[in-house]
Structures are given as structure tokens and as C-alpha cells.
Write a protein that holds these residues in place. Structure first.
Motif, short mmCIF file in Angstrom:
data_model
loop_
_atom_site.label_atom_id
_atom_site.label_comp_id
_atom_site.label_asym_id
_atom_site.label_seq_id
_atom_site.Cartn_x
_atom_site.Cartn_y
_atom_site.Cartn_z
N VAL A 231 96.81 42.62 -5.61
CA VAL A 231 97.87 42.55 -4.61
C VAL A 231 97.92 41.15 -3.99
N ILE A 232 96.74 40.59 -3.67
CA ILE A 232 96.70 39.30 -2.99
C ILE A 232 96.99 38.15 -3.96
N CYS A 233 96.24 38.11 -5.06
CA CYS A 233 96.34 36.98 -5.99
C CYS A 233 97.44 37.13 -7.02
N GLY A 234 97.79 38.37 -7.35
CA GLY A 234 98.79 38.58 -8.39
C GLY A 234 100.20 38.79 -7.91
N VAL A 235 100.36 39.17 -6.64
CA VAL A 235 101.70 39.45 -6.11
C VAL A 235 102.03 38.55 -4.93
N ILE A 236 101.21 38.60 -3.88
CA ILE A 236 101.53 37.89 -2.63
C ILE A 236 101.50 36.38 -2.84
N GLN A 237 100.42 35.87 -3.42
CA GLN A 237 100.29 34.41 -3.59
C GLN A 237 101.40 33.80 -4.45
N PRO A 238 101.69 34.33 -5.64
CA PRO A 238 102.76 33.72 -6.45
C PRO A 238 104.13 33.78 -5.78
N LEU A 239 104.46 34.93 -5.20
CA LEU A 239 105.78 35.06 -4.57
C LEU A 239 105.89 34.17 -3.34
N LEU A 240 104.79 34.04 -2.58
CA LEU A 240 104.82 33.18 -1.40
C LEU A 240 104.96 31.71 -1.80
N ALA A 241 104.22 31.30 -2.82
CA ALA A 241 104.33 29.92 -3.31
C ALA A 241 105.73 29.64 -3.83
N PHE A 242 106.31 30.59 -4.54
CA PHE A 242 107.66 30.42 -5.06
C PHE A 242 108.67 30.29 -3.91
N SER A 243 108.49 31.08 -2.86
CA SER A 243 109.41 31.02 -1.71
C SER A 243 109.31 29.67 -1.00
N ILE A 244 108.08 29.20 -0.78
CA ILE A 244 107.89 27.89 -0.13
C ILE A 244 108.49 26.78 -0.96
N MET A 245 108.26 26.84 -2.26
CA MET A 245 108.79 25.82 -3.16
C MET A 245 110.31 25.81 -3.15
N LEU A 246 110.90 27.00 -3.16
CA LEU A 246 112.36 27.10 -3.16
C LEU A 246 112.96 26.56 -1.87
N ILE A 247 112.35 26.91 -0.74
CA ILE A 247 112.85 26.43 0.56
C ILE A 247 112.72 24.92 0.66
N CYS A 248 111.55 24.39 0.28
CA CYS A 248 111.33 22.94 0.37
C CYS A 248 112.26 22.16 -0.56
N THR A 249 112.51 22.71 -1.75
CA THR A 249 113.40 22.02 -2.68
C THR A 249 114.82 21.97 -2.14
N VAL A 250 115.28 23.08 -1.55
CA VAL A 250 116.62 23.08 -0.95
C VAL A 250 116.70 22.09 0.19
N LEU A 251 115.67 22.06 1.05
CA LEU A 251 115.64 21.10 2.16
C LEU A 251 115.64 19.67 1.65
N LEU A 252 114.90 19.41 0.58
CA LEU A 252 114.86 18.07 0.02
C LEU A 252 116.23 17.63 -0.48
N VAL A 253 116.91 18.52 -1.16
CA VAL A 253 118.24 18.18 -1.68
C VAL A 253 119.20 17.89 -0.54
N VAL A 254 119.18 18.74 0.50
CA VAL A 254 120.09 18.55 1.63
C VAL A 254 119.78 17.26 2.37
N GLN A 255 118.50 17.05 2.72
CA GLN A 255 118.11 15.86 3.45
C GLN A 255 118.32 14.59 2.63
N LEU A 256 118.09 14.68 1.33
CA LEU A 256 118.27 13.51 0.48
C LEU A 256 119.73 13.06 0.47
N ARG A 257 120.63 14.00 0.44
CA ARG A 257 122.04 13.64 0.48
C ARG A 257 122.43 13.03 1.82
N LYS A 258 121.90 13.58 2.91
CA LYS A 258 122.22 13.03 4.23
C LYS A 258 121.67 11.62 4.39
#
Length: 389
Positions: A231-258
Motif C-alpha cells: 500500500v505504501i510503496c506500491g500505491v501511495i508513493q508512485p501516485l504521490l510522486a506522479f502528482s507532484i511531478m505533474l503539478i510542478c511540470t504545469v507550474l514550470l510551463v506556466v511560469q516559463l512563459r510568463k
């Protein structure tokens, strides 16, 4: 009737691979004969179809793994020559090392299954031993790669949001410590699987020898520990890392354009105020423009790396959710063959992502490109000309 005869013919055609069905993992068996979906599942993937697809995946996977091993070996060599004074070099080196290890682990699994398929007698059970010495570590290391990529994206977000404090917030030592923490929390728990499973020597009547195999430890504590770890290493950790990566990538694209539009407007205004006689000397605005371009190239490179990883990791997230939602979609359920084929197809995304990264480095990082070309002898140094006396 046709499906039944196919299953029977394959028993004699692939004796070593069929022997995998007689193991604690039950890799190739359908376990719920009363299920209404059993006929559909068997019709979709009979044993004959399973073997053909599985062997094709192994062949394709190994080609990609070879590319990933070569590409990441070159990336590591280039980053070592560049040095680790820059925090980004440390995190990118850690990413290349993990991608290299992933490709090696997949190669080990492919070799074991290929030898088993060709009835090569091995001193160990190919499917089970490779699952505990390669498959489990690969699953945990995939989470490590996801977290390192998320950290790289987060690091670039900090650089854009707090440009004046970035030197104090992100240091080489801090990045190195962060890499160690990520590895300890994501990859090292893979060795805890040996609490649930153990290696044993058993007599194999098919080979008529004693081979190394694995057996589950059926104590309540071991089973509970396996469930919590999954539950911790196979589900929570990968999904949490994916969510952080997705949010940071979107922020990077938006801020980079500004920031790109703002710097362009500021540079154009300052260039109009420059006097003709000052054009001969390099201005501070020109220096700032050069620095901004360098920073933007690095951010764009991180966005490219994260985007490719996100695209390749989306199927894994979907499969994790499917594993949690559908009880029979696992190694032990009715849809075990579908699960194995799906997981192996999805596993191709990791080495593909690791192979493509070196192309991104080469295209977007001038220092990396220069060192790489010297490393592979694409740029020959011209011999010095000595004056004749």
C-alpha cells in the motif's frame, strides 16, 4: 474445444515454461474456473497466444534495454566529467544511474524467462528467483525514478519562484542528501520482501536435480507486512510522486512563459535606451539576457524530461489503480495472463524514457553536448602548430 486442445498441445511443446504454473506465484494459471469471465479471458489469451505475445515483448524489451544501458552509461560518464559543482548534475546523475539499473534488472528477468522458454536447465527456478532478484527491485526502483524526476521538477520550480534565494535553498550537498533520502525511502524497502518470501532448495522432478526456488512465509506478521509495504510503496508513493511531478511540470510551463515574455519586454525596452557609443562595451542587460537564456534552457530541458516520464508513467498509474479496484486483476486472479502481458508492455515505458533522456541532454545542454562529443571522439582536437626556428 479449440482452447482446450491448444492448452494440451502447449503442455508438451513448452514443458519448461509450463512448469512455471506449478509455483507459489501461479504465473500462468487461471484460478477461478467458476468465474463467468473465465471463457472470455481464456479466449483473449490462450496459452499459445500468451507465449507468442510474451516472447515478442521480451524481444522488444531487450532491444530497448540495450539502448537504455548504452545511453545511460554515456550520460553518467559525461556528468562525471562535468563534475558535481552544480546541483542539477547530481540529480541528473542519480536519475541516469537508476535508469541504468532498471534496464539491467529487466535484462536479468528477460534472460531468465528466455532460458526457461528454451528448456535450458538452470540451477534455479527462472520465474520465481528472477521475480525476487529482479522483478521486485524493478518495481521499487521505478518509484525511485519517479521521485527523482519529481524532485528535479520541484527544484526548477524553486529556482523560478525564488530566483534570489536559490543559491541558499538548493546546494550540491543538499541535493546529494535528498538523493540518498529518496533512495532509502523508495528502493531499499524492496529488500523487505524477503520477510514474506524465502529461498529454499527443492527437488525438481522434471529436471531430476535440486534447484533453488522460493516459497512464501505464511505467518500473519509477514503477510501483514507485505500488505502494508504494498500500500505504501506500491500505491501511495508512485501516485504521490506522479502528482507532484505533474503539478510542478504545469507550474514550470506556466511560469516559463510568463518569465520569457517579461524578460523579452524588459530587454527590448533597455536596448532602446542604449546610447550608440555604449554599444561597443558589453552591457549588464546583455549579460542578464545571456543568464536568462541559460536558465530557460535548463528549465525547458527539465520540462521535456518530466513530460516524457509523465507520458510513459500514466499507464503504470492506471494499472496500479486497476490492481487495487479489480480483485482478479493480479498474478493470482482469473486475469493473471492479462495482468502479466499488461505489466510487461507497460514496463517498456521506463527504458524508453531512460533512453530518450540523453537526446534531450544533447539537444538542450551545450556543456553536455561538448563533453559528449569529445567523449565519443566526434570532435577531434586540432594539433598545435609549432613555429619553425
Amino acid at each position: 474445444m479449440y482452447a482446450h486442445s491448444t492448452e494440451k498441445d502447449n503442455t508438451t511443446r513448452y514443458p519448461a515454461l509450463d512448469q512455471m504454473t506449478e509455483n507459489p506465484f501461479h504465473l500462468l494459471e487461471d484460478h477461478s474456473k467458476d468465474s463467468p469471465m473465465l471463457t472470455l479471458a481464456s479466449g483473449i489469451l490462450s496459452k499459445e497466444q500468451f507465449y507468442i505475445i510474451f516472447l515478442f515483448i521480451i524481444f522488444t524489451s531487450q532491444i530497448i534495454n540495450n539502448c537504455a544501458i548504452i545511453a545511460n552509461s554515456l550520460s553518467i560518464a559525461v556528468f562525471v566529467k562535468l563534475g558535481f559543482s552544480e546541483p542539477s548534475n547530481i540529480s541528473l546523475t542519480a536519475l541516469a544511474i537508476c535508469d541504468f539499473t532498471l534496464a539491467v534488472l529487466l535484462t536479468w528477468n528477460n534472460v531468465c524467462f528466455w532460458l526457461t522458454y528454451n528448456n535450458v536447465p538452470l540451477p534455479f527456478h527462472g520465474a520465481n528467483v528472477s521475480s525476487l532478484t529482479g522483478g521486485a527491485q524493478w518495481a521499487f526502483l521505478s518509484s525511485t525514478v519517479a521521485w527523482i524526476t519529481a524532485f528535479i521538477s520541484f527544484e526548477r520550480c524553486i529556482c523560478i519562484l525564488f530566483p534570489l534565494k536559490v543559491r541558499r535553498l538548493i546546494t550540491p550537498r543538499g541535493t546529494f542528501v535528498a538523493m540518498l533520502i529518496i533512495i532509502l525511502l523508495t528502493f531499499c524497502p524492496s529488500f523487505f520482501i524477503y520477510i514474506r518470501y524465502k529461498f529454499v532448495w527443492i527437488f525438481d522432478p522434471y529436471l531430476n536435480i535440486t534447484i533453488l526456488n522460493t516459497l512464501p512465509v505464511n505467518s500473519e506478521l509477514a503477510i501483514l507486512f507485505e500488505q502494508i509495504s504494498f500500500v505504501i510503496c506500491g500505491v501511495i508513493q508512485p501516485l504521490l510522486a506522479f502528482s507532484i511531478m505533474l503539478i510542478c511540470t504545469v507550474l514550470l510551463v506556466v511560469q516559463l512563459r510568463k518569465i520569457s515574455s517579461w524578460r523579452l519586454s524588459v530587454t527590448s525596452v533597455k536596448s532602446q535606451r542604449v546610447q550608440p557609443e555604449e554599444n561597443s562595451a558589453p552591457s549588464s542587460s546583455a549579460a542578464e539576457a545571456r543568464i536568462s537564456q541559460k536558465e530557460e534552457r535548463l528549465v525547458r530541458m527539465v520540462v521535456a524530461i518530466a513530460s516524457i516520464f509523465i507520458v510513459s508513467y500514466i499507464p503504470s498509474c492506471i494499472m496500479i489503480l486497476g490492481y487495487v479496484v479489480f480483485d482478479e486483476f493480479n498474478l493470482f486472479g482469473v486475469y493473471s495472463r492479462l495482468f502479466i502481458v499488461s505489466s510487461n508492455i507497460i514496463s517498456l515505458g521506463q527504458p524508453i524514457s531512460g533512453s530518450v533522456n540523453i537526446l534531450i541532454y544533447y539537444k538542450m545542454a551545450s556543456k553536455f553536448r561538448s563533453v559528449f562529443r569529445r567523449l565519443v571522439h566526434l570532435d577531434r582536437q586540432k594539433p598545435e602548430r609549432h613555429e619553425l626556428k
